[in-house]
Design an enzyme around this catalytic site. Structure first.
Site, PDB file in Angstrom:
ATOM      1  N   LYS A 231       0.864  -1.174   0.000  1.00 58.01           N
ATOM      2  CA  LYS A 231       0.000   0.000   0.000  1.00 58.01           C
ATOM      3  C   LYS A 231       0.901   1.225   0.000  1.00 58.01           C
ATOM      4  O   LYS A 231       2.045   1.163   0.474  1.00 58.01           O
ATOM      5  CB  LYS A 231      -0.877  -0.006   1.271  1.00 58.01           C
ATOM      6  CG  LYS A 231      -2.102   0.856   1.181  1.00 58.01           C
ATOM      7  CD  LYS A 231      -3.282   0.113   0.602  1.00 58.01           C
ATOM      8  CE  LYS A 231      -4.483   1.019   0.480  1.00 58.01           C
ATOM      9  NZ  LYS A 231      -5.669   0.307   0.008  1.00 58.01           N
TER      10      LYS A 231
ATOM     11  N   GLY B  30     -24.110   4.324   3.217  1.00 59.39           N
ATOM     12  CA  GLY B  30     -23.169   4.880   2.247  1.00 59.39           C
ATOM     13  C   GLY B  30     -23.520   4.446   0.844  1.00 59.39           C
ATOM     14  O   GLY B  30     -23.396   3.271   0.488  1.00 59.39           O
ATOM     15  N   VAL B  31     -24.034   5.400   0.050  1.00 58.96           N
ATOM     16  CA  VAL B  31     -24.412   5.038  -1.324  1.00 58.96           C
ATOM     17  C   VAL B  31     -23.557   5.828  -2.321  1.00 58.96           C
ATOM     18  O   VAL B  31     -24.045   6.594  -3.139  1.00 58.96           O
ATOM     19  CB  VAL B  31     -25.933   5.213  -1.578  1.00 58.96           C
ATOM     20  CG1 VAL B  31     -26.691   4.045  -1.002  1.00 58.96           C
ATOM     21  CG2 VAL B  31     -26.477   6.515  -0.992  1.00 58.96           C
ATOM     22  N   GLY B  32     -22.239   5.616  -2.209  1.00 62.26           N
ATOM     23  CA  GLY B  32     -21.291   6.217  -3.151  1.00 62.26           C
ATOM     24  C   GLY B  32     -21.012   5.252  -4.281  1.00 62.26           C
ATOM     25  O   GLY B  32     -21.908   4.530  -4.735  1.00 62.26           O
TER      26      GLY B  32
ATOM     27  N   VAL C  53     -19.666   2.329  -4.588  1.00 59.82           N
ATOM     28  CA  VAL C  53     -20.034   0.917  -4.433  1.00 59.82           C
ATOM     29  C   VAL C  53     -21.508   0.785  -4.024  1.00 59.82           C
ATOM     30  O   VAL C  53     -22.265   0.028  -4.627  1.00 59.82           O
ATOM     31  CB  VAL C  53     -19.131   0.212  -3.386  1.00 59.82           C
ATOM     32  CG1 VAL C  53     -19.567  -1.232  -3.211  1.00 59.82           C
ATOM     33  CG2 VAL C  53     -17.673   0.285  -3.790  1.00 59.82           C
TER      34      VAL C  53
HETATM   35  P1  NAD Z   1     -17.310   6.514  -1.929  1.00 61.82           P
HETATM   36  O1  NAD Z   1     -16.494   7.574  -1.278  1.00 61.82           O
HETATM   37  O2  NAD Z   1     -17.653   6.611  -3.368  1.00 61.82           O
HETATM   38  O3  NAD Z   1     -18.687   6.334  -1.145  1.00 61.82           O
HETATM   39  C1  NAD Z   1     -18.784   6.345   0.244  1.00 61.82           C
HETATM   40  C2  NAD Z   1     -20.094   7.014   0.597  1.00 61.82           C
HETATM   41  O4  NAD Z   1     -20.270   6.946   2.004  1.00 61.82           O
HETATM   42  C3  NAD Z   1     -20.150   8.500   0.224  1.00 61.82           C
HETATM   43  O5  NAD Z   1     -21.316   8.763  -0.524  1.00 61.82           O
HETATM   44  C4  NAD Z   1     -20.147   9.205   1.579  1.00 61.82           C
HETATM   45  O6  NAD Z   1     -20.894  10.406   1.566  1.00 61.82           O
HETATM   46  C5  NAD Z   1     -20.796   8.172   2.462  1.00 61.82           C
HETATM   47  N1  NAD Z   1     -20.521   8.338   3.886  1.00 61.82           N
HETATM   48  C6  NAD Z   1     -19.402   8.794   4.501  1.00 61.82           C
HETATM   49  N2  NAD Z   1     -19.553   8.813   5.826  1.00 61.82           N
HETATM   50  C7  NAD Z   1     -20.811   8.346   6.083  1.00 61.82           C
HETATM   51  C8  NAD Z   1     -21.548   8.095   7.257  1.00 61.82           C
HETATM   52  N3  NAD Z   1     -21.048   8.348   8.466  1.00 61.82           N
HETATM   53  N4  NAD Z   1     -22.803   7.611   7.134  1.00 61.82           N
HETATM   54  C9  NAD Z   1     -23.339   7.359   5.926  1.00 61.82           C
HETATM   55  N5  NAD Z   1     -22.679   7.581   4.774  1.00 61.82           N
HETATM   56  C10 NAD Z   1     -21.433   8.050   4.851  1.00 61.82           C
HETATM   57  O7  NAD Z   1     -16.533   5.142  -1.620  1.00 61.82           O
HETATM   58  P2  NAD Z   1     -16.763   3.741  -2.343  1.00 61.82           P
HETATM   59  O8  NAD Z   1     -15.768   3.582  -3.431  1.00 61.82           O
HETATM   60  O9  NAD Z   1     -18.208   3.546  -2.610  1.00 61.82           O
HETATM   61  O10 NAD Z   1     -16.295   2.750  -1.175  1.00 61.82           O
HETATM   62  C11 NAD Z   1     -17.122   2.502  -0.061  1.00 61.82           C
HETATM   63  C12 NAD Z   1     -16.355   1.694   0.966  1.00 61.82           C
HETATM   64  O11 NAD Z   1     -15.931   0.464   0.385  1.00 61.82           O
HETATM   65  C13 NAD Z   1     -15.068   2.350   1.487  1.00 61.82           C
HETATM   66  O12 NAD Z   1     -14.878   1.978   2.826  1.00 61.82           O
HETATM   67  C14 NAD Z   1     -13.994   1.724   0.631  1.00 61.82           C
HETATM   68  O13 NAD Z   1     -12.733   1.726   1.284  1.00 61.82           O
HETATM   69  C15 NAD Z   1     -14.520   0.322   0.461  1.00 61.82           C
HETATM   70  N6  NAD Z   1     -14.055  -0.353  -0.738  1.00 61.82           N
HETATM   71  C16 NAD Z   1     -14.253   0.198  -1.953  1.00 61.82           C
HETATM   72  C17 NAD Z   1     -13.815  -0.473  -3.086  1.00 61.82           C
HETATM   73  C18 NAD Z   1     -14.042   0.089  -4.467  1.00 61.82           C
HETATM   74  O14 NAD Z   1     -13.856  -0.654  -5.431  1.00 61.82           O
HETATM   75  N7  NAD Z   1     -14.427   1.333  -4.621  1.00 61.82           N
HETATM   76  C19 NAD Z   1     -13.171  -1.723  -2.968  1.00 61.82           C
HETATM   77  C20 NAD Z   1     -13.004  -2.271  -1.688  1.00 61.82           C
HETATM   78  C21 NAD Z   1     -13.447  -1.573  -0.587  1.00 61.82           C
END
Ligand code: NAD
Length: 344
Positions: free
Chosen positions: A75, A176-178, A180
């Site tokens: 990392k 969290g609806v980002g 993923v």
């Molecule tokens: P992202 O930043 O696109 O989405 C995260 C969402 O969570 C955002 O919309 C944010 O506003 C929301 N959020 C933050 N704090 C919050 C809270 N306290 N309550 C409710 N919502 C909250 O991230 P992502 O790419 O969707 O990833 C989500 C999680 O999955 C992260 O922990 C990331 O490390 C993990 N992850 C992602 C991937 C990937 O391929 N993107 C792979 C493995 C793990």
């Protein structure tokens, strides 16, 4: 440091011209070159950054081993605020640092970095993945691939814990609806699951609720909703001594990394009869995509690899039940066994 676990290498890099301060940690190359993303974060102290990169790189060794990828764990972190300091020259300098390791570490995007940043890194090194992809080829945004793995993992957990093969009418809360979480909602909605969604960004909630039959819920309520499945897709460290007694879900299965605040929280979940899908096993879809992209594979191969996640989870669930252990302890042991087999 507590986080140090026999890491092979920790490299500090500084570039005066761009102000780059980065740390690369290689935990293990037993299974192949160390692969793991590059995080940009405004750490309060350098010690905090070192602790994070040590912890995250070991997590990548486990994740890659469990996903049966030909990669070890590594990392990188860049110290700074991603909104203020990012520019192409900085990522080129980071690329030179990666290149200096001659392929022992392969980088990709993570929190605070994007596909575009990786394109800048790629000007200085070929040891980078997570770039764009042509149709049919592996690569591109890993978010939807992670969502697919989590969706299939939820199905496996539902079958194991609730004895149900279908998700129709099942109540699922998504925190969290980002990148993923949004895609996960689409897959769950197509199966007729009843969705409850929470996000600190109202616009993200609105987007999901306009597209799918989902109900918005408050951010401080989502963890204690009476649902069948809780899918954490926001932050790490959300399962702790405060939140676990309030959980009413029977399954916790989501994308967020490091969901358990401490390993012992897995015991509290087990005692509460909540089935926990170990995060780094269920959320491996993204790294599977990045891995196939690096080796020039196809989208179809990525999907086939992701379809192996549910069987892996079921194996962990069964072993945990048989040995009366937590699912996270079983997953950690399986990962360590895989690493040890190659080092022996
Ligand atoms: P992202 O930043 O696109 O989405 C995260 C969402 O969570 C955002 O919309 C944010 O506003 C929301 N959020 C933050 N704090 C919050 C809270 N306290 N309550 C409710 N919502 C909250 O991230 P992502 O790419 O969707 O990833 C989500 C999680 O999955 C992260 O922990 C990331 O490390 C993990 N992850 C992602 C991937 C990937 O391929 N993107 C792979 C493995 C793990």
């Amino acid at each position: 440091m507590r986080e140090f676990d026999g890491h092979e290498l920790v490299l500090f890099g500084h570039d005066a011209g761009t102000g780059l301060r980065a740390i690369i940690a290689i935990h293990s190359t037993a299974l192949g070159p160390a692969a793991g993303g590059c995080r940009v974060w405004p750490y309060a102290t350098t010690a905090e950054a070192v602790a994070d990169v040590l912890r995250l790189s070991r997590g990548m060794s486990y994740k890659n081993a469990m996903a049966e990828l030909p990669f070890g764990g590594g990392k990188a972190v860049i110290l700074g605020d991603s909104h203020r300091m990012k520019n192409a020259r900085l990522f080129e300098a980071f690329g030179r640092l990666v290149d200096s390791l001659g392929g022992r570490y392969i980088t990709a995007e993570d929190v605070g970095t994007t596909t575009q940043d990786m394109a800048d890194v790629a000007r200085a090194t070929r040891y980078v993945s997570g770039l764009g992809a042509a149709p049919g080829e592996a690569g591109g945004d890993p978010g939807p691939k992670t969502a697919l793995g989590v969706y299939l993992g939820i199905r496996a957990a539902v079958e194991f814990r609730l004895g149900r093969k279908e998700l129709q009418g099942l109540r699922v809360a998504v925190q969290g609806v980002g990148g993923v979480g949004h895609h996960l909602c689409g897959l769950l909605a197509a199966d007729g699951a009843e969705l409850f969604v929470a996000d600190v960004q109202q616009a993200a909630v609105q987007k999901v609720c306009e597209k799918y039959p989902a109900r918005p819920v408050a951010v401080d309520e989502v963890l204690s909703l009476e649902v069948d499945v809780l899918a954490p897709c926001a932050l790490g460290g959300i399962l702790d001594a405060r939140s676990i007694p309030r959980l009413r879900a029977r399954i916790v299965a989501g994308a967020a990394n490091n969901q358990l605040a401490q390993g012992e929280d897995g015991t509290a979940l087990q005692q509460a009869e909540v089935l926990y899908a170990p995060d780094y096993v269920i959320n491996a879809g993204g790294i599977i995509s990045v891995s196939r992209e690096y080796h020039g594979g196809s989208e179809a191969q990525v999907i086939a690899d992701i379809q192996r996640i549910p069987a892996r989870l079921t194996e962990i669930f069964e072993r945990a039940r048989r040995e009366n252990r937590t699912t996270n302890a079983v997953a950690d042991q399986m990962a360590r066994e895989r690493l040890a087999r190659r080092t022996a």
